[in-house]
Design an enzyme around this catalytic site. Structure first.
Site, PDB file in Angstrom:
ATOM      1  N   ASP A  90       0.780  -1.309  -0.117  1.00  0.00           N
ATOM      2  CA  ASP A  90       0.011  -0.036   0.041  1.00  0.00           C
ATOM      3  C   ASP A  90       0.862   1.293  -0.080  1.00  0.00           C
ATOM      4  O   ASP A  90       0.391   2.079   0.569  1.00  0.00           O
ATOM      5  CB  ASP A  90      -1.229  -0.026   1.022  1.00  0.00           C
ATOM      6  CG  ASP A  90      -0.210   0.163   2.404  1.00  0.00           C
ATOM      7  OD1 ASP A  90       0.863  -0.161   2.758  1.00  0.00           O
ATOM      8  OD2 ASP A  90      -0.985   0.557   3.314  1.00  0.00           O
ATOM      9  N   HIS A 138     -11.342  -2.977  -1.259  1.00  0.00           N
ATOM     10  CA  HIS A 138      -9.753  -2.731  -1.343  1.00  0.00           C
ATOM     11  C   HIS A 138      -9.365  -3.649  -2.340  1.00  0.00           C
ATOM     12  O   HIS A 138      -9.585  -4.957  -2.333  1.00  0.00           O
ATOM     13  CB  HIS A 138      -9.250  -2.878  -0.021  1.00  0.00           C
ATOM     14  CG  HIS A 138      -9.258  -1.966   1.032  1.00  0.00           C
ATOM     15  ND1 HIS A 138      -8.654  -2.185   2.115  1.00  0.00           N
ATOM     16  CD2 HIS A 138     -10.335  -1.131   1.089  1.00  0.00           C
ATOM     17  CE1 HIS A 138      -9.084  -1.044   2.922  1.00  0.00           C
ATOM     18  NE2 HIS A 138     -10.158  -0.398   2.483  1.00  0.00           N
ATOM     19  N   GLU A 157      -2.733   0.337  -4.155  1.00  0.00           N
ATOM     20  CA  GLU A 157      -4.024  -0.189  -3.424  1.00  0.00           C
ATOM     21  C   GLU A 157      -4.940   0.762  -3.801  1.00  0.00           C
ATOM     22  O   GLU A 157      -4.829   1.792  -3.553  1.00  0.00           O
ATOM     23  CB  GLU A 157      -3.769  -0.077  -2.149  1.00  0.00           C
ATOM     24  CG  GLU A 157      -4.841  -0.406  -1.189  1.00  0.00           C
ATOM     25  CD  GLU A 157      -4.944  -0.344   0.552  1.00  0.00           C
ATOM     26  OE1 GLU A 157      -4.695  -1.405   1.179  1.00  0.00           O
ATOM     27  OE2 GLU A 157      -4.910   1.077   0.779  1.00  0.00           O
TER      28      GLU A 157
HETATM   29  P1  0O2 Z   1      -3.468   4.982   5.430  1.00  0.00           P
HETATM   30  O1  0O2 Z   1      -2.783   6.282   5.734  1.00  0.00           O
HETATM   31  O2  0O2 Z   1      -4.944   5.386   5.084  1.00  0.00           O
HETATM   32  O3  0O2 Z   1      -2.660   4.439   4.356  1.00  0.00           O
HETATM   33  P2  0O2 Z   1      -2.027  -4.017   5.648  1.00  0.00           P
HETATM   34  O4  0O2 Z   1      -2.069  -2.357   4.876  1.00  0.00           O
HETATM   35  O5  0O2 Z   1      -2.485  -5.065   4.286  1.00  0.00           O
HETATM   36  O6  0O2 Z   1      -0.883  -4.295   6.196  1.00  0.00           O
HETATM   37  P3  0O2 Z   1      -4.510  -4.448   6.559  1.00  0.00           P
HETATM   38  O7  0O2 Z   1      -5.114  -3.928   7.849  1.00  0.00           O
HETATM   39  O8  0O2 Z   1      -4.763  -5.942   6.104  1.00  0.00           O
HETATM   40  O9  0O2 Z   1      -3.160  -3.931   6.645  1.00  0.00           O
HETATM   41  O10 0O2 Z   1      -5.142  -3.390   5.344  1.00  0.00           O
HETATM   42  P4  0O2 Z   1      -6.519  -3.110   4.933  1.00  0.00           P
HETATM   43  O11 0O2 Z   1      -7.667  -3.725   5.865  1.00  0.00           O
HETATM   44  O12 0O2 Z   1      -6.520  -3.395   3.414  1.00  0.00           O
HETATM   45  O13 0O2 Z   1      -6.521  -1.646   5.553  1.00  0.00           O
HETATM   46  C1  0O2 Z   1      -5.663  -0.672   5.050  1.00  0.00           C
HETATM   47  C2  0O2 Z   1      -6.075   0.617   4.910  1.00  0.00           C
HETATM   48  O14 0O2 Z   1      -7.625   0.597   4.839  1.00  0.00           O
HETATM   49  C3  0O2 Z   1      -5.572   1.574   5.868  1.00  0.00           C
HETATM   50  O15 0O2 Z   1      -4.686   2.468   5.732  1.00  0.00           O
HETATM   51  C4  0O2 Z   1      -6.839   2.751   5.992  1.00  0.00           C
HETATM   52  O16 0O2 Z   1      -6.658   3.824   4.881  1.00  0.00           O
HETATM   53  C5  0O2 Z   1      -8.137   1.770   5.387  1.00  0.00           C
HETATM   54  N1  0O2 Z   1      -8.867   0.944   6.605  1.00  0.00           N
HETATM   55  C6  0O2 Z   1      -8.791  -0.070   6.912  1.00  0.00           C
HETATM   56  N2  0O2 Z   1      -9.380  -0.350   8.063  1.00  0.00           N
HETATM   57  C7  0O2 Z   1     -10.045   1.001   8.554  1.00  0.00           C
HETATM   58  C8  0O2 Z   1     -10.834   1.545   9.554  1.00  0.00           C
HETATM   59  O17 0O2 Z   1     -11.476   0.605  10.314  1.00  0.00           O
HETATM   60  N3  0O2 Z   1     -11.318   2.545   9.704  1.00  0.00           N
HETATM   61  C9  0O2 Z   1     -10.664   3.469   8.536  1.00  0.00           C
HETATM   62  N4  0O2 Z   1     -11.039   4.928   8.774  1.00  0.00           N
HETATM   63  N5  0O2 Z   1     -10.010   3.032   7.566  1.00  0.00           N
HETATM   64  C10 0O2 Z   1      -9.573   1.785   7.498  1.00  0.00           C
HETATM   65  P5  0O2 Z   1      -3.524   2.893   6.677  1.00  0.00           P
HETATM   66  O18 0O2 Z   1      -2.419   2.011   6.539  1.00  0.00           O
HETATM   67  O19 0O2 Z   1      -4.299   2.502   8.270  1.00  0.00           O
HETATM   68  O20 0O2 Z   1      -3.381   4.220   6.747  1.00  0.00           O
END
Ligand code: 0O2
Length: 227
Positions: A90, A138, A157
């Site tokens: 990402d 996603h 992403e």
């Molecule tokens: P930023 O600054 O937005 O990039 P991974 O990233 O694959 O290691 P994960 O948790 O499997 O980890 O990723 P996932 O579920 O695909 O989610 C990643 C991104 O989705 C987050 O990026 C957020 O942008 C968004 N997201 C996921 N869950 C939530 C949530 O509960 N609330 C909100 N508001 N956004 C969410 P980052 O890295 O957190 O930050």
């Protein structure tokens, strides 16, 4: 200088010391964002012009900040750029805001049908919302970027969501950030309830839109829709 930045997991200072190497590394991701943005812009222009319906309300992009990248690398024990390239998908992010839920999947299909796009991972948090209420689709897409040295394949992403989902996610993110993740139970419950309300509104607005289009078609055929 090679891609090895040091021994052990990276920290922000380490990344800062190797700024030029890191900038070169990030350039590929910036170019990949440009490629995806162009694809979204083309779809939007074509759909508005030819089909007089634009499912894409807006889009934005971000390159992961060095601090955030270093934190993630450290958490995963990654010590080199090849390891980061392999494991963190990402670094380049594009967010597409659609009018309705069905549009989210339509735009997903339109992007994934393109010959140079490879869908690597799909996480459907619309069909399966997170326990806190988060909804979004996603995708990790691999996109070729044509550099002077040849093509490279770069992951991007793509987050697709409706206006209501985006409204909720922005507020939830702010609350989480402001309270440093220590969200009181009552607030958590209300956020889940607000997410359900937003989802219900998406469903209702989509139904209204559907009916409005049907009425328009009946009108066009010259039949009084009231009768
Ligand atoms: P930023 O600054 O937005 O990039 P991974 O990233 O694959 O290691 P994960 O948790 O499997 O980890 O990723 P996932 O579920 O695909 O989610 C990643 C991104 O989705 C987050 O990026 C957020 O942008 C968004 N997201 C996921 N869950 C939530 C949530 O509960 N609330 C909100 N508001 N956004 C969410 P980052 O890295 O957190 O930050």
């Amino acid at each position: 200088m090679g891609d090895e930045l040091g021994s052990g997991a990276l920290d922000p200072a380490e990344l800062g010391r190797h700024r030029r190497t890191v900038e070169r590394f990030l350039l590929e991701y910036e170019c990949a964002i440009d490629e995806v943005e162009t694809k979204v812009r083309v779809l939007r222009r074509e759909l508005s012009a030819i089909h007089s319906y634009n499912p894409i309300e807006s889009f934005s992009s971000r390159l992961k900040s060095l601090d955030s990248l270093a934190r993630k690398a450290q958490k995963r024990g990654l010590g080199s750029l090849p390891q980061i390239r392999e494991s963190i998908t990402d670094i380049a992010g594009v967010r597409v805001i659609c009018s309705f839920t069905a549009d989210v999947y339509r735009v997903r299909d339109m992007l994934c049908r393109q010959g140079d796009v490879h869908l690597v991972v799909e996480k459907d948090y619309i069909a399966h919302p997170k326990p806190n209420g988060y909804r979004s689709l996603h995708l990790i897409l691999e996109i070729p970027v044509f550099l002077s040295t040849g093509p490279v394949t770069v992951p991007v992403e793509v987050q697709l969501r409706t206006i209501a989902m985006d409204f909720w996610a922005s507020l939830e993110h702010k609350i989480h950030y402001k309270l440093a993740g220590e969200v009181p139970e009552d607030l958590r419950r209300r956020l889940v309830s607000a997410a359900d309300t937003a989802a219900a509104m998406d469903t209702e607005m989509e139904a209204l839109h559907h009916e409005m289009r049907q009425l328009k078609e009946v009108n066009r055929d010259g039949v009084d829709p009231i009768v």
